[in-house]
Every structure is written in structure tokens, then in C-alpha cells.
Write a protein that holds these residues in place. Structure first.
Motif, PDB file in Angstrom:
ATOM      1  N   ARG A 194       0.804  -1.221   0.000  1.00  0.00           N
ATOM      2  CA  ARG A 194       0.000   0.000   0.000  1.00  0.00           C
ATOM      3  C   ARG A 194       0.837   1.272   0.000  1.00  0.00           C
ATOM      4  N   PHE A 195       2.048   1.234   0.541  1.00  0.00           N
ATOM      5  CA  PHE A 195       2.884   2.438   0.575  1.00  0.00           C
ATOM      6  C   PHE A 195       3.703   2.607  -0.703  1.00  0.00           C
ATOM      7  N   VAL A 196       4.337   1.519  -1.157  1.00  0.00           N
ATOM      8  CA  VAL A 196       5.324   1.638  -2.229  1.00  0.00           C
ATOM      9  C   VAL A 196       4.716   2.004  -3.590  1.00  0.00           C
ATOM     10  N   PRO A 197       3.487   1.576  -3.935  1.00  0.00           N
ATOM     11  CA  PRO A 197       2.939   1.994  -5.231  1.00  0.00           C
ATOM     12  C   PRO A 197       2.864   3.506  -5.412  1.00  0.00           C
ATOM     13  N   LEU A 198       2.660   4.245  -4.311  1.00  0.00           N
ATOM     14  CA  LEU A 198       2.637   5.707  -4.425  1.00  0.00           C
ATOM     15  C   LEU A 198       4.018   6.252  -4.761  1.00  0.00           C
ATOM     16  N   LEU A 199       5.076   5.606  -4.245  1.00  0.00           N
ATOM     17  CA  LEU A 199       6.439   6.005  -4.618  1.00  0.00           C
ATOM     18  C   LEU A 199       6.707   5.683  -6.069  1.00  0.00           C
ATOM     19  N   ALA A 200       6.221   4.511  -6.501  1.00  0.00           N
ATOM     20  CA  ALA A 200       6.432   4.112  -7.894  1.00  0.00           C
ATOM     21  C   ALA A 200       5.795   5.111  -8.846  1.00  0.00           C
ATOM     22  N   ALA A 201       4.693   5.715  -8.423  1.00  0.00           N
ATOM     23  CA  ALA A 201       4.014   6.701  -9.272  1.00  0.00           C
ATOM     24  C   ALA A 201       4.862   7.932  -9.505  1.00  0.00           C
ATOM     25  N   LEU A 202       5.822   8.203  -8.614  1.00  0.00           N
ATOM     26  CA  LEU A 202       6.703   9.360  -8.763  1.00  0.00           C
ATOM     27  C   LEU A 202       7.856   9.078  -9.720  1.00  0.00           C
ATOM     28  N   GLY A 203       8.047   7.807 -10.092  1.00  0.00           N
ATOM     29  CA  GLY A 203       9.134   7.447 -11.000  1.00  0.00           C
ATOM     30  C   GLY A 203       8.676   7.373 -12.438  1.00  0.00           C
ATOM     31  N   HIS A 204       9.560   6.869 -13.311  1.00  0.00           N
ATOM     32  CA  HIS A 204       9.273   6.794 -14.745  1.00  0.00           C
ATOM     33  C   HIS A 204       9.093   5.363 -15.245  1.00  0.00           C
ATOM     34  N   ALA A 205       9.284   4.376 -14.353  1.00  0.00           N
ATOM     35  CA  ALA A 205       9.284   2.979 -14.802  1.00  0.00           C
ATOM     36  C   ALA A 205       7.947   2.303 -14.525  1.00  0.00           C
ATOM     37  N   PRO A 206       7.570   1.339 -15.366  1.00  0.00           N
ATOM     38  CA  PRO A 206       6.435   0.478 -15.012  1.00  0.00           C
ATOM     39  C   PRO A 206       6.878  -0.490 -13.921  1.00  0.00           C
ATOM     40  N   VAL A 207       6.174  -0.489 -12.788  1.00  0.00           N
ATOM     41  CA  VAL A 207       6.546  -1.330 -11.648  1.00  0.00           C
ATOM     42  C   VAL A 207       5.386  -2.264 -11.333  1.00  0.00           C
ATOM     43  N   THR A 208       5.661  -3.555 -11.370  1.00  0.00           N
ATOM     44  CA  THR A 208       4.643  -4.570 -11.084  1.00  0.00           C
ATOM     45  C   THR A 208       4.748  -5.002  -9.623  1.00  0.00           C
ATOM     46  N   PHE A 209       3.600  -5.059  -8.954  1.00  0.00           N
ATOM     47  CA  PHE A 209       3.519  -5.461  -7.551  1.00  0.00           C
ATOM     48  C   PHE A 209       2.783  -6.792  -7.448  1.00  0.00           C
ATOM     49  N   ASP A 210       3.375  -7.730  -6.699  1.00  0.00           N
ATOM     50  CA  ASP A 210       2.746  -9.017  -6.454  1.00  0.00           C
ATOM     51  C   ASP A 210       3.205  -9.494  -5.084  1.00  0.00           C
ATOM     52  N   GLY A 211       2.645 -10.604  -4.618  1.00  0.00           N
ATOM     53  CA  GLY A 211       3.015 -11.075  -3.296  1.00  0.00           C
ATOM     54  C   GLY A 211       2.590 -12.506  -3.073  1.00  0.00           C
ATOM     55  N   ASP A 212       2.487 -12.883  -1.792  1.00  0.00           N
ATOM     56  CA  ASP A 212       2.086 -14.232  -1.425  1.00  0.00           C
ATOM     57  C   ASP A 212       0.650 -14.510  -1.872  1.00  0.00           C
ATOM     58  N   GLU A 213       0.291 -15.769  -1.821  1.00  0.00           N
ATOM     59  CA  GLU A 213      -1.068 -16.153  -2.221  1.00  0.00           C
ATOM     60  C   GLU A 213      -2.127 -15.401  -1.413  1.00  0.00           C
ATOM     61  N   HIS A 214      -1.927 -15.313  -0.090  1.00  0.00           N
ATOM     62  CA  HIS A 214      -2.904 -14.614   0.745  1.00  0.00           C
ATOM     63  C   HIS A 214      -2.935 -13.118   0.443  1.00  0.00           C
ATOM     64  N   ALA A 215      -1.822 -12.575  -0.060  1.00  0.00           N
ATOM     65  CA  ALA A 215      -1.783 -11.143  -0.369  1.00  0.00           C
ATOM     66  C   ALA A 215      -2.736 -10.788  -1.500  1.00  0.00           C
ATOM     67  N   ARG A 216      -3.024 -11.750  -2.349  1.00  0.00           N
ATOM     68  CA  ARG A 216      -3.874 -11.469  -3.510  1.00  0.00           C
ATOM     69  C   ARG A 216      -5.353 -11.314  -3.147  1.00  0.00           C
ATOM     70  N   VAL A 217      -5.689 -11.568  -1.889  1.00  0.00           N
ATOM     71  CA  VAL A 217      -7.078 -11.362  -1.471  1.00  0.00           C
ATOM     72  C   VAL A 217      -7.192 -10.190  -0.497  1.00  0.00           C
ATOM     73  N   ARG A 218      -6.097  -9.508  -0.221  1.00  0.00           N
ATOM     74  CA  ARG A 218      -6.172  -8.346   0.670  1.00  0.00           C
ATOM     75  C   ARG A 218      -6.746  -7.151  -0.084  1.00  0.00           C
ATOM     76  N   PRO A 219      -7.511  -6.279   0.604  1.00  0.00           N
ATOM     77  CA  PRO A 219      -8.155  -5.148  -0.070  1.00  0.00           C
ATOM     78  C   PRO A 219      -7.134  -4.174  -0.665  1.00  0.00           C
TER      79      PRO A 219
END
Length: 426
Positions: free
Chosen positions: A100-125
């Protein structure tokens, strides 16, 4: 990867009495790392927590160009001197602060940044994060899921201005925006539109850390934060002990009729775990200051409680474990948002307590726990460190209780199982 075998958690027939110095705060460490990565120069962080969640944060920031040099208990964080436009991937694990924090930092950069995580992370809001980024003009590709995985396409600049969000499911949505708001072209005028806002101490921690670094932030109106644009000062800091993690040791003392000294308890803190000062007396125990330490002791019996845990929801699993061992029923309310944590903690607690012969039921916004004699079985953790803490507390009074995947505690407490076993079996 093969799952670890269930762990036979320590059982005690005698009161536990000891002292504990818990590792640094995860919540504070990850906020400090974000702000150091956005600062106007290098920052030195002393006694940071070195756990799975903080290592994931450090790796994510490194992926985005930050340099982090580790020398024992000292980390030197140097912000990026330039931004790359090369695609990158961030592993969020199961860390809410990373996803939830890092995607906002990624928005300040110029690169496409993909976020993924553990299986349980994919059901978090995550729909609020994704919708917020889009409202700021940032392109996000999530395949229509509203959850991980998703890709943020940074443009190098975010205008900012007025943003409205409903953060009823997690205060992290507010903190994420506040941490980067000063770097938006117009700053940030953030307004929470929901009817409830959980875990306010975490937002207060975020605001306090911003102000320590010279960021102007107005908080005069309820549910509104105005962050003025400007630089974020570099700042050398020492991380406080994690008071939420102290809770499992406090619970261990109370359920066994003993006492524990928690060393270096901060006199003034925004950590949710500071609420243990009030929770322990509610269970019939006592709290006493002794220099820089706090001493927690059990009372004549462990009585049930009626607590609104809205602001300190992360403490709920350990409190529920104590309630299952108390002499009278307990009602824990204000924590409907726990259904969207590492697992649905309300359902998980009811399932596991009842599996052991207990009597727990879900309320609309919490739990009702009626004490019953408990028996041995395997306490499942659902890959949730707080569930593991609940399991080991119950095991102190229930012989031959196994705790599934206790290793999940590395999320916020490296070597927890070894420390717990050493203290509880001596």
C-alpha cells in the motif's frame, strides 16, 4: 516449498516471570524507510527491525533506486540520485505496508513497476490504492481485479491536490498518501469519506514522523489532512521497540499468573501497542513504571473484558487468546476491519478457539468469547504472525498444543519461536 511441521508450543504449570527486550517496531521502521527514501539526503536508521516485512520494504525501495547500506544495527538510506525507466517488479510478500505504501512512490518514478506477493496477499483489499492512483492521473493495470498483482506506470510527476478516499478497511490507505504527499506538485488535501477509520495511532505515527522531517501538515479538521508541498528532510533516528510484539509476552505473564518486565518502553509513543497499559488492568492485572521499563503483573484471576479495539485492532488475536483462558466472558468490538488483514482474523480466531473446545462467535464488528475448558489439537495460523502469537499464548495453559507454521512470526519478529521457547521453558 514444504510447509514446516506443526510446533509443540511450550506449556507451563508455574507462573512465568522474566524480562524481555523486543526488537524494533515494524510500523515505525517501514515508515522511516519510506521517508528516508524520499528525503533530501542520506538518513541513518539505528536499531531498525530486521524482519520479513522490513526486508521486503528495503528490497522494494532498492528496486526503485534507493541505496540501503547495512552495518549491523545501523542502516544508512540514500535516496535515488535519478530514476530509471526500466521495468521492475516488487515482491510485497504479505506486507500491507509494502503493497500500500510503495505503489505511491512508484508513481513518482518513470518505470512500469509490477507489484505481487504471497497467495494470501492477492485477497487483501487493494481497490482503494488502485482507485486512488487512478484519481491522481496514474495509469494502473490490474486486469480488473482490484487486487495484486498490478502494474503502476509512473510518469515522474503527480500533481496531487484534493483526494477523497474511504479508508474504513485500513488506515494504511491514509498513511500511504500522507507519506508521499509533500512530493506531489500541489501537495495533498486528503479527505476520508467513510463512516469509520481504524487504527488511528498508525496515522498519528505517520503525521508525527512527517513533522519531524519538516513537512507542514494541517490536521485541524476531523478526517482531513492537508500536506503542503516541499522537501522531506533527511533525519537520523533510532527505532522504538515494537510494543505490539511485546503483547505476547505480557499475555504469557498474565495467563500463567506471573509477571514480565518489558525493557525500554517509550514514555511517549504513537504505537498501538502502548494500549497494553490499559488492557492489562482490564484483565485484572497491574502495570508499574520502573525507570525506562514497564512491569506487567497478573492479578488474583484473569477476568474477562469488554473492550473497543477499533484503534488497536492488531492486538486482537492475543487479547482473544487471553479471553479464551479467562474466568468470565469477553466482548471485543470495533474490529470489523480485521476481516481484511493477513487473513480474516475474526473467522480464524473463532474457528481455532472452537476447534479446541472453546466457545467463540463472530459479532458484526468483533468477537464474543465465553471461556470453556480447552483441549489439545493443532492451532492453525493461516500464515498470519498474530494468529501464531494467539496460539502460543493458549498453549501455555493447554498441554500438547501444536501451532502450525510458527515460522510465520518472522514477518515482524525474527527468532520469535526460539526466544519464546527459551523464556517459557526455563
Amino acid at each position: 516449498m514444504t510447509a514446516p511441521l506443526p510446533w509443540l508450543a511450550p506449556h507451563r504449570d508455574t507462573p512465568f516471570s522474566g524480562e524481555v527486550l523486543v526488537p524494533g517496531s515494524k510500523s515505525l521502521t517501514n515508515r522511516v524507510l519510506i521517508l528516508a527514501a524520499l528525503g533530501d539526503g542520506p538518513s541513518v536508521v539505528t536499531r531498525p527491525l530486521g524482519s520479513r516485512d522490513t526486508n521486503l520494504m528495503a528490497a522494494a525501495l532498492t528496486t526503485l533506486g534507493t541505496t540501503i547500506e547495512r552495518d549491523g544495527m545501523t542502516w544508512t538510506v540514500t535516496p535515488p540520485s535519478s530514476t530509471s525507466d526500466a521495468p521492475a517488479t516488487v515482491d510485497c510478500g504479505l506486507a500491507g505496508t509494502v503493497m500500500r505504501f510503495v505503489p505511491l512512490l512508484a508513481a513518482l518514478g518513470h518505470a512500469p513497476v509490477t507489484f505481487d506477493g504471497d497467495e494470501h496477499a492477492r485477497v487483501r483489499p487493494m481497490a482503494t490504492t488502485i482507485a486512488t492512483l487512478r484519481s491522481l492521473g496514474v495509469e494502473v493495470d490490474d486486469g480488473g481485479r482490484g487486487s495484486l498483482p498490478f502494474t503502476v506506470h509512473g510518469t515522474g510527476h503527480v500533481a496531487g491536490g484534493t483526494v477523497e478516499i474511504d479508508a474504513s478497511s485500513s488506515s494504511q490507505f491514509v498513511s500511504a498518501l500522507l507519506l508521499v504527499g509533500a512530493r506531489f506538485g500541489q501537495g495533498l488535501d486528503l479527505r476520508h469519506t467513510g463512516t469509520t477509520l481504524p487504527s488511528m495511532p498508525h496515522i498519528e505515527m505517520t503525521v508525527a514522523e512527517l513533522r519531524r522531517r519538516g513537512v507542514r501538515i494541517d490536521t485541524d479538521e476531523p478526517d482531513r489532512w492537508v500536506v503542503h508541498p516541499g522537501t522531506i528532510d533527511a533525519l537520523d533516528v533510532e527505532i522504538e521497540p515494537d510494543l505490539s510484539n511485546a503483547g505476547v509476552f505480557i499475555a504469557g505473564a498474565l495467563v500463567t499468573g506471573g509477571d514480565v518486565r518489558i525493557r525500554n518502553w517509550p514514555a511517549d509513543t504513537d504505537q498501538a501497542g502502548d494500549a497494553w497499559r490499559d488492557i492489562v488492568p482490564a484483565f485484572g492485572g497491574t502495570v508499574r513504571q520502573d525507570g525506562d521499563d514497564l512491569l506487567f503483573a497478573a492479578g488474583p484471576e484473569l477476568t474477562g473484558v469488554d473492550l473497543d479495539l477499533h484503534d488497536v485492532g492488531e492486538l486482537t488475536p492475543v487479547i482473544a487468546a487471553m479471553a479464551a483462558l479467562a474466568t468470565t466472558p469477553s466482548r471485543l468490538t470495533g474490529v470489523a476491519h480485521l476481516r481484511g488483514h493477513e487473513t480474516d482474523r475474526l473467522a480464524a480466531l473463532v474457528t481455532e478457539i472452537n476447534r479446541l473446545g472453546g466457545d467463540a462467535e463472530e459479532l458484526e464488528d468483533g468477537l464474543l468469547v465465553r471461556p470453556r475448558p480447552l483441549h489439545a489439537d493443532t492451532f492453525r495460523t493461516y500464515d498470519d504472525h498474530r494468529m501464531a502469537h494467539a496460539g502460543v499464548v493458549i498453549a501455555l495453559k493447554v498441554p500438547d498444543l501444536y501451532v502450525e507454521n510458527v515460522v510465520t512470526t518472522i514477518k515482524t519478529y525474527p527468532n520469535f519461536a526460539a526466544v519464546w521457547e527459551r523464556l517459557m521453558t526455563r
